[in-house]
Design a protein around this motif. Sequence first.
Motif, PDB file in Angstrom:
ATOM      1  N   ARG A  93       0.910  -1.434  -0.171  1.00 24.62           N
ATOM      2  CA  ARG A  93      -0.197  -0.010   0.052  1.00 24.62           C
ATOM      3  C   ARG A  93       0.686   1.175   0.019  1.00 24.62           C
ATOM      4  O   ARG A  93       1.927   1.446   0.802  1.00 24.62           O
ATOM      5  N   GLY A  94       0.540   2.209  -0.937  1.00 19.57           N
ATOM      6  CA  GLY A  94       1.440   3.401  -1.066  1.00 19.57           C
ATOM      7  C   GLY A  94       0.765   4.249   0.155  1.00 19.57           C
ATOM      8  O   GLY A  94      -0.404   4.802   0.075  1.00 19.57           O
ATOM      9  N   TYR A  95       1.491   4.641   1.023  1.00 16.09           N
ATOM     10  CA  TYR A  95       0.971   5.505   2.249  1.00 16.09           C
ATOM     11  C   TYR A  95       2.090   6.469   2.859  1.00 16.09           C
ATOM     12  O   TYR A  95       3.230   5.969   2.879  1.00 16.09           O
ATOM     13  N   VAL A  96       1.526   7.474   3.295  1.00 19.13           N
ATOM     14  CA  VAL A  96       2.212   8.521   4.020  1.00 19.13           C
ATOM     15  C   VAL A  96       0.951   9.344   4.582  1.00 19.13           C
ATOM     16  O   VAL A  96       0.258   9.621   4.025  1.00 19.13           O
ATOM     17  N   GLU A  97       1.579   9.956   5.745  1.00 16.25           N
ATOM     18  CA  GLU A  97       0.503  10.663   6.353  1.00 16.25           C
ATOM     19  C   GLU A  97       0.502  12.101   5.959  1.00 16.25           C
ATOM     20  O   GLU A  97      -0.121  12.910   5.827  1.00 16.25           O
ATOM     21  N   SER A  98       1.958  12.366   5.696  1.00 19.03           N
ATOM     22  CA  SER A  98       2.219  14.038   5.225  1.00 19.03           C
ATOM     23  C   SER A  98       3.175  13.998   4.348  1.00 19.03           C
ATOM     24  O   SER A  98       4.253  13.284   4.376  1.00 19.03           O
ATOM     25  N   PHE A  99       3.315  14.871   3.426  1.00 19.82           N
ATOM     26  CA  PHE A  99       4.420  15.266   2.400  1.00 19.82           C
ATOM     27  C   PHE A  99       5.673  15.764   3.096  1.00 19.82           C
ATOM     28  O   PHE A  99       6.750  15.794   2.524  1.00 19.82           O
ATOM     29  N   THR A 129       5.743  13.097  -8.504  1.00 20.44           N
ATOM     30  CA  THR A 129       5.548  13.200  -7.100  1.00 20.44           C
ATOM     31  C   THR A 129       6.929  14.017  -6.602  1.00 20.44           C
ATOM     32  O   THR A 129       7.092  14.677  -5.782  1.00 20.44           O
ATOM     33  N   GLY A 130       7.999  13.553  -7.201  1.00 21.64           N
ATOM     34  CA  GLY A 130       9.313  13.994  -6.803  1.00 21.64           C
ATOM     35  C   GLY A 130       9.555  15.654  -6.990  1.00 21.64           C
ATOM     36  O   GLY A 130      10.086  16.341  -6.311  1.00 21.64           O
ATOM     37  N   VAL A 131       8.844  15.947  -7.992  1.00 23.65           N
ATOM     38  CA  VAL A 131       8.610  17.412  -8.197  1.00 23.65           C
ATOM     39  C   VAL A 131       8.142  18.314  -6.950  1.00 23.65           C
ATOM     40  O   VAL A 131       8.309  19.049  -6.501  1.00 23.65           O
ATOM     41  N   LEU A 132       6.856  17.654  -6.687  1.00 23.39           N
ATOM     42  CA  LEU A 132       6.051  18.200  -5.708  1.00 23.39           C
ATOM     43  C   LEU A 132       6.789  18.304  -4.315  1.00 23.39           C
ATOM     44  O   LEU A 132       6.715  19.120  -3.676  1.00 23.39           O
ATOM     45  N   ILE A 133       7.363  17.192  -3.910  1.00 25.75           N
ATOM     46  CA  ILE A 133       8.505  17.126  -2.884  1.00 25.75           C
ATOM     47  C   ILE A 133       9.503  18.155  -2.831  1.00 25.75           C
ATOM     48  O   ILE A 133       9.788  18.897  -1.848  1.00 25.75           O
ATOM     49  N   ALA A 134       9.977  18.361  -4.182  1.00 21.57           N
ATOM     50  CA  ALA A 134      11.159  19.218  -4.383  1.00 21.57           C
ATOM     51  C   ALA A 134      10.655  20.848  -4.002  1.00 21.57           C
ATOM     52  O   ALA A 134      11.315  21.530  -3.555  1.00 21.57           O
ATOM     53  N   LEU A 135       9.432  21.121  -4.579  1.00 20.96           N
ATOM     54  CA  LEU A 135       9.053  22.385  -4.317  1.00 20.96           C
ATOM     55  C   LEU A 135       8.499  22.654  -2.840  1.00 20.96           C
ATOM     56  O   LEU A 135       9.000  23.779  -2.419  1.00 20.96           O
ATOM     57  N   LEU A 136       8.103  21.581  -2.132  1.00 22.74           N
ATOM     58  CA  LEU A 136       7.915  21.826  -0.738  1.00 22.74           C
ATOM     59  C   LEU A 136       9.158  22.199  -0.088  1.00 22.74           C
ATOM     60  O   LEU A 136       9.239  22.787   0.946  1.00 22.74           O
ATOM     61  N   ALA A 137      10.257  21.484  -0.489  1.00 22.66           N
ATOM     62  CA  ALA A 137      11.806  21.663   0.210  1.00 22.66           C
ATOM     63  C   ALA A 137      12.235  22.732  -0.259  1.00 22.66           C
ATOM     64  O   ALA A 137      13.235  23.234   0.416  1.00 22.66           O
ATOM     65  N   SER A 138      11.773  23.451  -1.359  1.00 21.50           N
ATOM     66  CA  SER A 138      12.535  24.334  -2.170  1.00 21.50           C
ATOM     67  C   SER A 138      13.004  25.685  -1.190  1.00 21.50           C
ATOM     68  O   SER A 138      14.206  26.062  -1.239  1.00 21.50           O
ATOM     69  N   PRO A 139      12.093  26.067  -0.325  1.00 22.06           N
ATOM     70  CA  PRO A 139      12.732  27.353   0.612  1.00 22.06           C
ATOM     71  C   PRO A 139      13.799  27.118   1.374  1.00 22.06           C
ATOM     72  O   PRO A 139      14.623  27.948   1.549  1.00 22.06           O
ATOM     73  N   SER A 140      13.943  25.623   1.599  1.00 29.45           N
ATOM     74  CA  SER A 140      15.205  25.386   2.419  1.00 29.45           C
ATOM     75  C   SER A 140      16.324  24.928   1.838  1.00 29.45           C
ATOM     76  O   SER A 140      17.412  24.681   2.153  1.00 29.45           O
ATOM     77  N   LEU A 141      16.154  24.775   0.593  1.00 29.38           N
ATOM     78  CA  LEU A 141      17.278  24.453  -0.495  1.00 29.38           C
ATOM     79  C   LEU A 141      17.949  25.525  -1.235  1.00 29.38           C
ATOM     80  O   LEU A 141      18.898  25.403  -1.979  1.00 29.38           O
ATOM     81  N   THR A 142      17.381  26.713  -0.830  1.00 25.58           N
ATOM     82  CA  THR A 142      18.000  27.918  -1.622  1.00 25.58           C
ATOM     83  C   THR A 142      19.407  28.105  -1.593  1.00 25.58           C
ATOM     84  O   THR A 142      20.064  28.292  -2.617  1.00 25.58           O
ATOM     85  N   PHE A 235      -2.971  16.012  -1.943  1.00 27.65           N
ATOM     86  CA  PHE A 235      -3.652  17.263  -2.338  1.00 27.65           C
ATOM     87  C   PHE A 235      -3.407  18.362  -1.331  1.00 27.65           C
ATOM     88  O   PHE A 235      -3.296  19.517  -1.673  1.00 27.65           O
ATOM     89  N   ARG A 236      -3.118  18.155  -0.055  1.00 27.49           N
ATOM     90  CA  ARG A 236      -2.670  19.112   0.971  1.00 27.49           C
ATOM     91  C   ARG A 236      -1.221  19.742   0.485  1.00 27.49           C
ATOM     92  O   ARG A 236      -1.155  20.942   0.652  1.00 27.49           O
ATOM     93  N   ALA A 237      -0.424  19.002  -0.141  1.00 28.23           N
ATOM     94  CA  ALA A 237       0.983  19.421  -0.556  1.00 28.23           C
ATOM     95  C   ALA A 237       0.684  20.248  -1.637  1.00 28.23           C
ATOM     96  O   ALA A 237       1.395  21.432  -1.706  1.00 28.23           O
ATOM     97  N   GLU A 239      -1.931  21.933  -2.454  1.00 25.51           N
ATOM     98  CA  GLU A 239      -2.365  23.404  -2.025  1.00 25.51           C
ATOM     99  C   GLU A 239      -1.519  24.291  -1.356  1.00 25.51           C
ATOM    100  O   GLU A 239      -1.508  25.443  -1.724  1.00 25.51           O
ATOM    101  N   GLN A 240      -0.313  23.524  -0.765  1.00 29.22           N
ATOM    102  CA  GLN A 240       0.868  24.399  -0.164  1.00 29.22           C
ATOM    103  C   GLN A 240       1.496  25.015  -1.131  1.00 29.22           C
ATOM    104  O   GLN A 240       1.698  26.346  -0.987  1.00 29.22           O
ATOM    105  N   VAL A 241       2.096  24.115  -2.087  1.00 30.66           N
ATOM    106  CA  VAL A 241       2.873  24.785  -3.040  1.00 30.66           C
ATOM    107  C   VAL A 241       2.504  25.894  -4.034  1.00 30.66           C
ATOM    108  O   VAL A 241       3.139  26.589  -4.851  1.00 30.66           O
ATOM    109  N   THR A 242       1.014  25.607  -4.023  1.00 31.94           N
ATOM    110  CA  THR A 242       0.466  26.476  -5.130  1.00 31.94           C
ATOM    111  C   THR A 242      -0.115  27.964  -4.600  1.00 31.94           C
ATOM    112  O   THR A 242      -0.852  28.777  -5.211  1.00 31.94           O
ATOM    113  N   ASP A 243      -0.025  27.968  -3.367  1.00 30.58           N
ATOM    114  CA  ASP A 243      -0.323  29.122  -2.312  1.00 30.58           C
ATOM    115  C   ASP A 243       0.533  30.234  -2.755  1.00 30.58           C
ATOM    116  O   ASP A 243       1.750  30.252  -2.986  1.00 30.58           O
ATOM    117  N   PRO A 244      -0.098  31.595  -3.425  1.00 29.73           N
ATOM    118  CA  PRO A 244       1.033  32.382  -3.787  1.00 29.73           C
ATOM    119  C   PRO A 244       1.893  32.961  -2.749  1.00 29.73           C
ATOM    120  O   PRO A 244       2.981  33.189  -3.109  1.00 29.73           O
TER     121      PRO A 244
END
Length: 319
Positions: A93-99, A129-142, A235-237, A239-244
Motif C-alpha cells: 500500500r502506498g502510504y504517507v501521512e504528510s508530504f 511526485t518528486g517535483v511536488l516534494i522538491a517544491l515543498l523543500a525548495s525554501p530550505s534548499l535555496t 492534495f494538501r501538498a 495546496e501548499q505549493v500553489t499558495d501565492p
Amino acid sequence: MDDLLIAVPENPAPDGIEAGLLQTSDGISIRYARVPGRGETKRGTVVLLPGRNEYIEKYFETADDLARRGYGSAILDWRGQGGSERLLANANRGYVESFDDYVRDLDTLFEQVVLPDCRGPYYILAHSTGVLIALLASPSLTNRVRRMVLCAPLLGLAGSPATTTWVARLARFLYAIGLGKMYMPGRRNRLKTPDFSPAALSSDPERFNRNRATVTTSPGLAINGPTVAWTRAMFRAVEQVTDPDFMARLHIPSLILAAGSDRVVSNSAIETYARHLRSGSLLTIDGARHELLQEADRYREQALAAFFAFVEGTGDIDF
C-alpha cells in the motif's frame, strides 16, 4: 555492486555505483545510491528525485547519462516504496501521512550523503511526485541547490477540475472517518508488472520492459495503488505549493518540463503554475507521455538536452 541494488541484464548498474541505508530523524530506514561522474571534467552532482512507486534501479540509465557528461548523482527511495522501509504491515500500500515526511527524507539525503560526500554545485532533476516534494523543500534548499529541472510535475490530476475536486473531497472524508490506510477506491488492484499497452506511461516498449524485468526479478521494489492518507496528503501538498505566498518564497531557478500527451497529471495546472512562478520557465515536449526520462529517444533526448542546456547555461532552449 552493492547487494542493496538489483541489476538485470536489461538494466545494468552504472559503473562505480554505491548504495546504502540512511536513518531519518524519525527513525525510518531510507535506501540511497550515488554514482560518480566520469571523465576529466567534473560538473557537480545531480540529486535525482523519483516519482510515486519508483525506485533507484529505474534511474540507472539516467545516472549513467549524467556520469558520462561529468555529473555525479545521488538518488533515494522515498519512505514506503522501493528499497526503503514500509510504513504499513501491508507493504503493497502506498502510504504517507504528510508530504513533509518526504521532505525529511530529502533533507536526510542532503545532510548524510550529498553535502559530505558529493561534489558541488548541486542540481535537482525530479519527476512527478518528486517535483511536488522538491517544491515543498525548495525554501530550505535555496542555499544548497543551484538549479532545478522539474519533469511532469504533480500539481493536479489529469481530467476535469470537477473530477479532481471530487477525488480530493472523497479522500478527506474517508480519512476523517478513520479509513486513511485503505486503498483509494478503484486503486487497489493495480498490477506491479502490467504488459505494455497504449495506456503505458511511456511510449517506449524497450524501456518499459526493462523496468518490468526489474520488478519481476524483485517484486518488493514496487507497490500498488495509493491509500486514502497518501491521496489526502498529496492534495494538501499541492495546496501548499500553489499558495501565492509560498510561491513567492521559491527562488531557485527552475525549468519545468511538461509531457504533451500526459494522462496522469494536469498540464493546464502545470502551465498555470509556470506562469506565476517568478523563478521558473516552461517547456512542453509535444507527444511525450508522463515518464519523460523513461520515454522513447525522440522525447527523452529532448528532456536531457533541455536539462543540460539549463544547468550549464549554454544558451536558449529551443525545440
